[in-house]
Design a protein around this motif. Structure first.
Motif, PDB file in Angstrom:
ATOM      1  N   ARG A   1       0.859  -1.190   0.000  1.00 17.24           N
ATOM      2  CA  ARG A   1       0.000   0.000   0.000  1.00 17.24           C
ATOM      3  C   ARG A   1       0.895   1.240   0.000  1.00 17.24           C
ATOM      4  N   LEU A   2       0.736   2.097  -0.996  1.00 18.15           N
ATOM      5  CA  LEU A   2       1.573   3.278  -1.105  1.00 18.15           C
ATOM      6  C   LEU A   2       1.352   4.205   0.088  1.00 18.15           C
ATOM      7  N   ASP A   3       2.452   4.652   0.681  1.00 16.69           N
ATOM      8  CA  ASP A   3       2.400   5.496   1.864  1.00 16.69           C
ATOM      9  C   ASP A   3       2.760   6.921   1.461  1.00 16.69           C
ATOM     10  N   PHE A   4       1.741   7.723   1.161  1.00 19.94           N
ATOM     11  CA  PHE A   4       1.984   9.086   0.707  1.00 19.94           C
ATOM     12  C   PHE A   4       2.465   9.992   1.835  1.00 19.94           C
ATOM     13  N   GLY A   5       2.503   9.475   3.044  1.00 20.13           N
ATOM     14  CA  GLY A   5       3.093  10.199   4.168  1.00 20.13           C
ATOM     15  C   GLY A   5       4.610  10.149   4.166  1.00 20.13           C
TER      16      GLY A   5
ATOM     17  N   GLU B   1      10.483  10.144  -3.086  1.00 20.27           N
ATOM     18  CA  GLU B   1      11.523   9.182  -3.454  1.00 20.27           C
ATOM     19  C   GLU B   1      11.234   7.811  -2.854  1.00 20.27           C
ATOM     20  N   VAL B   2      10.743   7.801  -1.632  1.00 20.36           N
ATOM     21  CA  VAL B   2      10.423   6.542  -0.965  1.00 20.36           C
ATOM     22  C   VAL B   2       9.210   5.887  -1.621  1.00 20.36           C
TER      23      VAL B   2
ATOM     24  N   VAL C   1       6.925   1.614  -5.591  1.00 20.02           N
ATOM     25  CA  VAL C   1       6.356   1.226  -6.884  1.00 20.02           C
ATOM     26  C   VAL C   1       7.279   0.245  -7.588  1.00 20.02           C
ATOM     27  N   ARG C   2       8.569   0.538  -7.622  1.00 19.70           N
ATOM     28  CA  ARG C   2       9.517  -0.333  -8.323  1.00 19.70           C
ATOM     29  C   ARG C   2       9.767  -1.640  -7.572  1.00 19.70           C
TER      30      ARG C   2
END
Length: 302
Positions: A209-213, A217-218, A223-224
């Motif tokens: 789950r993408l952590d937009f916090g 760069e992180v 994603v990769r």
């Protein structure tokens, strides 16, 4: 050499192919048992190594465990192998198995040991932003990836996905293994240094789950690292969207906010802009293609 091969995923297939092409006698291939697959989860699907070994006419064995099935240890030893080659097999090998072949067991490990011992070295190296990684041919012992290394090579990570890096390291490991087996005396086992030990635990799907916090760069490394599996994602309006590729953008807003009509998403520092994305049950598409049929407006919170 008379070789037992032990591996399961696609990563291991080029290693098996290289051994055969080099003229070694692969007397058996060990792999994880077939798993349930198919739409309803009923059909049993053999692993990539299992399928490839059968295509090559190599006997395949799929024990559930060496520790719980003592007869498997005796059957392994009875193969009278010069060496066992291990590549992402997935089962713990007890000491009697490690010591059965005349030259022991050699492992293709996808990191520069002692950094990233454990199950997921490729993903972990991307996640933390390592500049480079590589492959080591390790003489196995009872500890977790603690054995001495006979040969290694390295490569820059750059902006490679886990899938791209896996393919590269698999081919590299196949080449190194053939080189080592060609002259074991020329490639003696050298103990790993005591400093720099890190561990790479198995990837938990919740990590995808993408952590937009986090800084952009992180998030972009997430994603990769999770491409192709388990797939980095965010949720919006009750749907899950997998992000297959993204770029870092110089923009700002509260984390998780869609900034513009190009699906630029704010992070704690900077922003990311997905370039390839996938709705649940749909194919992979560009973000522009997605937005033509599904609105995620500026100001939306993900």
């Amino acid at each position: 050499m008379r070789i037992i091969f032990m591996g399961t995923p696609e990563f291991a297939v080029p290693v098996l192919d290289a051994l055969v092409e080099a003229g070694h006698d692969v007397v058996a291939a060990y792999s994880q048992p077939p798993r349930a697959g198919g739409r309803r989860g009923k059909a049993l699907t053999p692993s990539p190594v299992h399928a490839r070994a059968e295509a090559l006419g190599i006997e395949v064995r799929t024990p559930l465990s060496f520790r719980k099935e003592p007869g498997e240890v005796e059957a392994f030893a009875a193969l009278d192998a010069d060496v066992a080659v291990v590549a992402a097999y997935g089962l713990i090998l007890p000491v009697p198995v490690l010591e059965a072949p005349r030259h022991g067991c050699l492992n293709v490990h996808g990191s520069l040991l002692p950094r990233w011992r454990g199950a997921a070295p490729i993903q972990r190296s991307i996640l933390v932003g390592d500049a480079e990684t590589g492959v080591g041919i390790m003489q196995m012992e009872a500890g977790l990836d603690t054995g001495p290394v006979r040969l290694e090579d390295r490569t820059p990570i750059d902006r490679k996905t886990a899938g791209e890096l896996t393919d590269e390291l698999s081919a590299m490991g196949a080449r190194l293994m053939v080189t080592v087996l060609g002259d074991l005396d020329r490639h003696p086992a050298v103990a790993q240094p005591d400093d720099g030990v890190t561990y790479a635990p198995k990837i938990d799907k919740a990590e995808a789950r993408l952590d937009f916090g986090q800084p952009a760069e992180v998030v972009e490394r997430q994603v990769r690292a999770f491409n192709p599996a388990p797939g980095a994602f965010f949720e919006y309006d009750g749907e899950r969207f997998r992000v297959h590729a993204a770029e870092i953008v110089d923009a700002s807003a509260p984390p998780g906010t869609v900034i513009d009509e190009m699906l630029t998403i704010a992070c704690a520092q900077g922003a990311i802009r997905p370039s390839r994305i996938q709705r649940a049950g749909r194919g992979v598409m560009t973000s522009r293609e997605l937005l033509r049929g599904f609105a995620i407006p500026a100001g939306a919170r993900l």
